[in-house]
Design a protein around this motif. Sequence first.
Motif, PDB file in Angstrom:
ATOM      1  N   GLN A 267      16.065  -2.221  17.349  1.00 40.28           N
ATOM      2  CA  GLN A 267      15.711  -1.500  16.132  1.00 40.28           C
ATOM      3  C   GLN A 267      14.797  -2.382  15.282  1.00 40.28           C
ATOM      4  O   GLN A 267      15.094  -3.553  15.060  1.00 40.28           O
ATOM      5  N   THR A 268      13.714  -1.793  14.811  1.00 41.48           N
ATOM      6  CA  THR A 268      12.772  -2.524  13.963  1.00 41.48           C
ATOM      7  C   THR A 268      12.550  -1.739  12.681  1.00 41.48           C
ATOM      8  O   THR A 268      12.217  -0.549  12.724  1.00 41.48           O
ATOM      9  N   ASN A 269      12.741  -2.415  11.568  1.00 45.50           N
ATOM     10  CA  ASN A 269      12.522  -1.824  10.250  1.00 45.50           C
ATOM     11  C   ASN A 269      11.353  -2.554   9.598  1.00 45.50           C
ATOM     12  O   ASN A 269      11.387  -3.775   9.425  1.00 45.50           O
ATOM     13  N   ILE A 270      10.315  -1.803   9.239  1.00 47.83           N
ATOM     14  CA  ILE A 270       9.164  -2.358   8.524  1.00 47.83           C
ATOM     15  C   ILE A 270       9.078  -1.657   7.176  1.00 47.83           C
ATOM     16  O   ILE A 270       9.067  -0.426   7.114  1.00 47.83           O
ATOM     17  N   LYS A 271       9.037  -2.438   6.114  1.00 45.12           N
ATOM     18  CA  LYS A 271       9.068  -1.838   4.787  1.00 45.12           C
ATOM     19  C   LYS A 271       8.064  -2.514   3.860  1.00 45.12           C
ATOM     20  O   LYS A 271       7.890  -3.736   3.899  1.00 45.12           O
ATOM     21  N   PHE A 272       7.434  -1.676   3.025  1.00 45.33           N
ATOM     22  CA  PHE A 272       6.512  -2.174   2.008  1.00 45.33           C
ATOM     23  C   PHE A 272       6.869  -1.519   0.687  1.00 45.33           C
ATOM     24  O   PHE A 272       7.026  -0.300   0.599  1.00 45.33           O
ATOM     25  N   LYS A 273       7.020  -2.350  -0.362  1.00 47.79           N
ATOM     26  CA  LYS A 273       7.321  -1.863  -1.711  1.00 47.79           C
ATOM     27  C   LYS A 273       6.280  -2.429  -2.674  1.00 47.79           C
ATOM     28  O   LYS A 273       5.937  -3.614  -2.587  1.00 47.79           O
ATOM     29  N   VAL A 274       5.821  -1.591  -3.590  1.00 48.20           N
ATOM     30  CA  VAL A 274       4.863  -2.044  -4.589  1.00 48.20           C
ATOM     31  C   VAL A 274       5.243  -1.420  -5.928  1.00 48.20           C
ATOM     32  O   VAL A 274       5.691  -0.273  -5.992  1.00 48.20           O
ATOM     33  N   ALA A 275       5.097  -2.185  -6.998  1.00 46.91           N
ATOM     34  CA  ALA A 275       5.412  -1.711  -8.347  1.00 46.91           C
ATOM     35  C   ALA A 275       4.305  -2.151  -9.299  1.00 46.91           C
ATOM     36  O   ALA A 275       3.778  -3.268  -9.183  1.00 46.91           O
ATOM     37  N   TYR A 276       3.987  -1.264 -10.232  1.00 51.99           N
ATOM     38  CA  TYR A 276       2.939  -1.576 -11.205  1.00 51.99           C
ATOM     39  C   TYR A 276       3.456  -1.257 -12.604  1.00 51.99           C
ATOM     40  O   TYR A 276       3.913  -0.143 -12.876  1.00 51.99           O
ATOM     41  N   ASP A 277       3.431  -2.269 -13.478  1.00 53.59           N
ATOM     42  CA  ASP A 277       3.855  -2.104 -14.865  1.00 53.59           C
ATOM     43  C   ASP A 277       2.716  -1.488 -15.667  1.00 53.59           C
ATOM     44  O   ASP A 277       1.645  -2.091 -15.813  1.00 53.59           O
ATOM     45  N   LEU A 278       2.972  -0.302 -16.213  1.00 59.59           N
ATOM     46  CA  LEU A 278       1.966   0.412 -16.979  1.00 59.59           C
ATOM     47  C   LEU A 278       2.215   0.216 -18.468  1.00 59.59           C
ATOM     48  O   LEU A 278       2.947  -0.694 -18.886  1.00 59.59           O
ATOM     49  N   PHE A 279       1.669   1.079 -19.278  1.00 65.99           N
ATOM     50  CA  PHE A 279       1.787   0.979 -20.725  1.00 65.99           C
ATOM     51  C   PHE A 279       3.168   1.438 -21.193  1.00 65.99           C
ATOM     52  O   PHE A 279       3.859   2.200 -20.533  1.00 65.99           O
ATOM     53  N   ASN A 280       3.556   0.960 -22.397  1.00 66.57           N
ATOM     54  CA  ASN A 280       4.778   1.414 -23.072  1.00 66.57           C
ATOM     55  C   ASN A 280       6.019   1.328 -22.185  1.00 66.57           C
ATOM     56  O   ASN A 280       6.832   2.258 -22.117  1.00 66.57           O
ATOM     57  N   GLN A 281       6.192   0.229 -21.473  1.00 68.60           N
ATOM     58  CA  GLN A 281       7.379  -0.020 -20.657  1.00 68.60           C
ATOM     59  C   GLN A 281       7.570   1.022 -19.553  1.00 68.60           C
ATOM     60  O   GLN A 281       8.704   1.341 -19.171  1.00 68.60           O
ATOM     61  N   TYR A 286       6.329   2.509  -5.490  1.00 64.37           N
ATOM     62  CA  TYR A 286       6.128   3.220  -4.227  1.00 64.37           C
ATOM     63  C   TYR A 286       6.784   2.420  -3.110  1.00 64.37           C
ATOM     64  O   TYR A 286       6.648   1.194  -3.035  1.00 64.37           O
ATOM     65  N   THR A 287       7.509   3.127  -2.232  1.00 64.73           N
ATOM     66  CA  THR A 287       8.184   2.500  -1.102  1.00 64.73           C
ATOM     67  C   THR A 287       7.882   3.291   0.158  1.00 64.73           C
ATOM     68  O   THR A 287       7.936   4.525   0.160  1.00 64.73           O
ATOM     69  N   ILE A 288       7.561   2.586   1.231  1.00 57.44           N
ATOM     70  CA  ILE A 288       7.440   3.219   2.540  1.00 57.44           C
ATOM     71  C   ILE A 288       8.220   2.379   3.543  1.00 57.44           C
ATOM     72  O   ILE A 288       8.134   1.148   3.537  1.00 57.44           O
ATOM     73  N   GLY A 289       9.017   3.049   4.356  1.00 53.52           N
ATOM     74  CA  GLY A 289       9.798   2.367   5.377  1.00 53.52           C
ATOM     75  C   GLY A 289       9.636   3.056   6.722  1.00 53.52           C
ATOM     76  O   GLY A 289       9.587   4.288   6.800  1.00 53.52           O
ATOM     77  N   LEU A 290       9.540   2.272   7.776  1.00 48.20           N
ATOM     78  CA  LEU A 290       9.458   2.784   9.136  1.00 48.20           C
ATOM     79  C   LEU A 290      10.614   2.203   9.941  1.00 48.20           C
ATOM     80  O   LEU A 290      10.876   0.984   9.894  1.00 48.20           O
ATOM     81  N   TRP A 291      11.333   3.093  10.631  1.00 53.72           N
ATOM     82  CA  TRP A 291      12.442   2.660  11.487  1.00 53.72           C
ATOM     83  C   TRP A 291      12.124   3.075  12.910  1.00 53.72           C
ATOM     84  O   TRP A 291      11.952   4.267  13.204  1.00 53.72           O
ATOM     85  N   ASP A 292      12.020   2.084  13.795  1.00 52.27           N
ATOM     86  CA  ASP A 292      11.676   2.333  15.192  1.00 52.27           C
ATOM     87  C   ASP A 292      12.864   1.958  16.071  1.00 52.27           C
ATOM     88  O   ASP A 292      13.465   0.888  15.899  1.00 52.27           O
TER      89      ASP A 292
END
Length: 764
Positions: A267-281, A286-292
């Motif tokens: 089993q292989t899990n590949i995951k990428f997470k990204v976060a961006y702080d915008l205005f006014n808190q 975004y999260t993407i995960g692949l399970w093979d």
Amino acid sequence: MTLKKIAPIILYLFVTGSALSEEIADLVTETIPVKDSFIDSRIIKFPATVETYDKKQIEESINAATPAQTLKYLPSIQVRERSIGDPNGIIASRTIGAISSAQSMLYMDGILLSNLLGNSYSYPPRWGMVSPEEIQNISMMYGPFSSIYAGNSLGGVINIQTRMPERFESHSSIQGFHQNFKLYGTDQTSVGNHETVSFGNKINDLSFWFGVDRLENRGQPLDFSVVNRSTTTASGQTPITGAYEDISEKGANRVVFGATNITDSTQTNIKFKVAYDLFNQTKLNYTIGLWDLESKTDVQSYIKDSSGNPIYYGDVNFNGKKYAVGAMNPAKGEALHIMQALDFKSDTKGFYDWQLTLSNYNYSKDLSNSADLATAGQVDPYKQTTVGKLTDQNGTGWTIFDARATLRPKDQTIDIGYHIDGYQLRTTTNSTSDWTINQKGSLLTASNGNTQTQAIYLQDKWQFSPLWSLTLGAREEYWQANAGSNYNGSNSPNLINYSDKSDTKFSPKLSLNFEPVPAWGFRAAFGKAYRFPTVTELYQQLSSGTTAIQNNPNLKPEEIFSAELTAERRFLNGLLRASFFNEHKYDALISQTTAVSSNCPSAGGATQCTYIQNVDHIRTYGAEFSTQWENIFISGLDLNANATFTDGKVLQDTLAPAYIGKNAPRLPKQLYKAVATYHVDNNLTLSLAGRYSGRQYINLDNSDINPETYKAASQFLFVDAKANYKFKDRWTASLGVDNIFNDQAYVSHPYPQRTGYAQIKFDY
């Protein structure tokens, strides 16, 4: 007196004077404030009992190659992980058994990982989307007492929180595990490995994390070819040797012909997470995960003919009696599942915050191939190419959208939300001339259908005095099922289309908290919930091995009334909690396995049939005790222990009155757990733990009277140990053993026997 008999006494002594204190991770948005110098309150924050294990506790005390293993010492929780990496790891808790997958909810960072397509061993949470290395903490809220969650929360809500980097970081680990397994004619050594690598960074307002988790393991046999002892005299059948005799779970003499369901998986899990702080808190995530998955399922025949050739199927002569040996079919599988989630929220902690979450889980590829010896005849599947079956679930999946606003007027926290989910079932089974390749022949069966639930909810927590708080909640749900159909090439008519159906239900919640002094807290909670039938319970028909799965389009939703009383005593370095729970479940959806019949016909040569029925009324009540201490007895020693006592009974069953008074299936009478962790110094920690599970029944009729065998649920005592040593800056090594005393136990299938772990980690 045996070790199993004294285990409850030993572990109870731990329960009455031990445990460990760590901050509880909030299941919603905030952290728990520290009151005076006492350990943090678990009463004032939540509408129900919450328990947490954090990253430090997991690393110090748990041999974990999978995220499912990190739950093993939480109160009342068991995960049916039959081997390391088992894809069928179902969560069991206070009032739900180990194959009720749709009666609890698992989230990762607010993304639903529970697979609510079905309610059986085939629909476990999607554990493969999480690596143990990325877990910050795991929190469990018990029972359906929050209107934020659907009625599937009746068994509890588990939230896995993962971390995002604040600066550049990288991590890698190599782990190996080893198990010797002996049972009947099987004597095998399994060696597995687990590797992880991850890195992330935060650059100004942008943070990201990328990780890869690979797990390879060969499990022990999970099933066996068994037949009750025959009284029919053999006449012309092939004489065989090598079979084993024992006593079945129902007390009958039986013969064991071979081991099946021996799975090698990667089993292989590949995951990428990204976060961006915008205005006014505000923040966008975004999260993407692949399970093979690549898997191969072997079988081992114990029986041979006079020439020494193994036999995998057919009528045989053993000790002068005729036996019909069920097909020992090898299989293979491959899958690629894709999960995506977008989360947009504000976090001002002021008067008003909001959150929007959209997630999708898609079976991009999901193929299961198996030999079909019932069609091919008495052949060796490893030497001859045989016909088989191919099951394809491409297009199956779900999409979920949640919108929530949080208002904080004086002395109140009000959550208002809207939820919509859609589940799609797309399953076909085709014949194939060669089960080892993905080549489809004629269509045998097809199951299709959709369900959708829309809900609006309100939850108001009102601190109406310094000592008292009241939480009121309400959830209104509109559920519908449509486009249900089944095709069966062996039946007439071939195609059945089911009528659409819908339902509307209202669920109130109430929780009253009282903290007269900082050291004491009390809570009374009540919740009503509905658990709607899943799309596969309604529509799916297929054959899995020797078992046919029969759908029921006329199922009614489960109706649940739950109550809990909790008292908590806090100390400077510890905590004691007692909770008493009571649940009444009406129209309980119970899965039963019987011999095939006119009510539950065979699907392609199956000998057993699984079907779902509504049981009128099941009542479950019990008590749960938990205690945690830091630096108890000596500096550096932390203790954590808990005990659960449960009694579940069938009070009414119109379809099967003989079941009235029987024990509810898969609920152990007692559970005891204890963990002691000693911090020798800043570089070395030693941990010793024990887990005891008491008597439980697999079958609703309680016919499994012999618990210590295959097809039954046995009592067990597992003793585990782990040592961590930081031998160099950024480098940590660990050694551990699960089930030190090699207790042979069963959850219908055999549990792993003694298993050793070794790991090296690098953290930058």
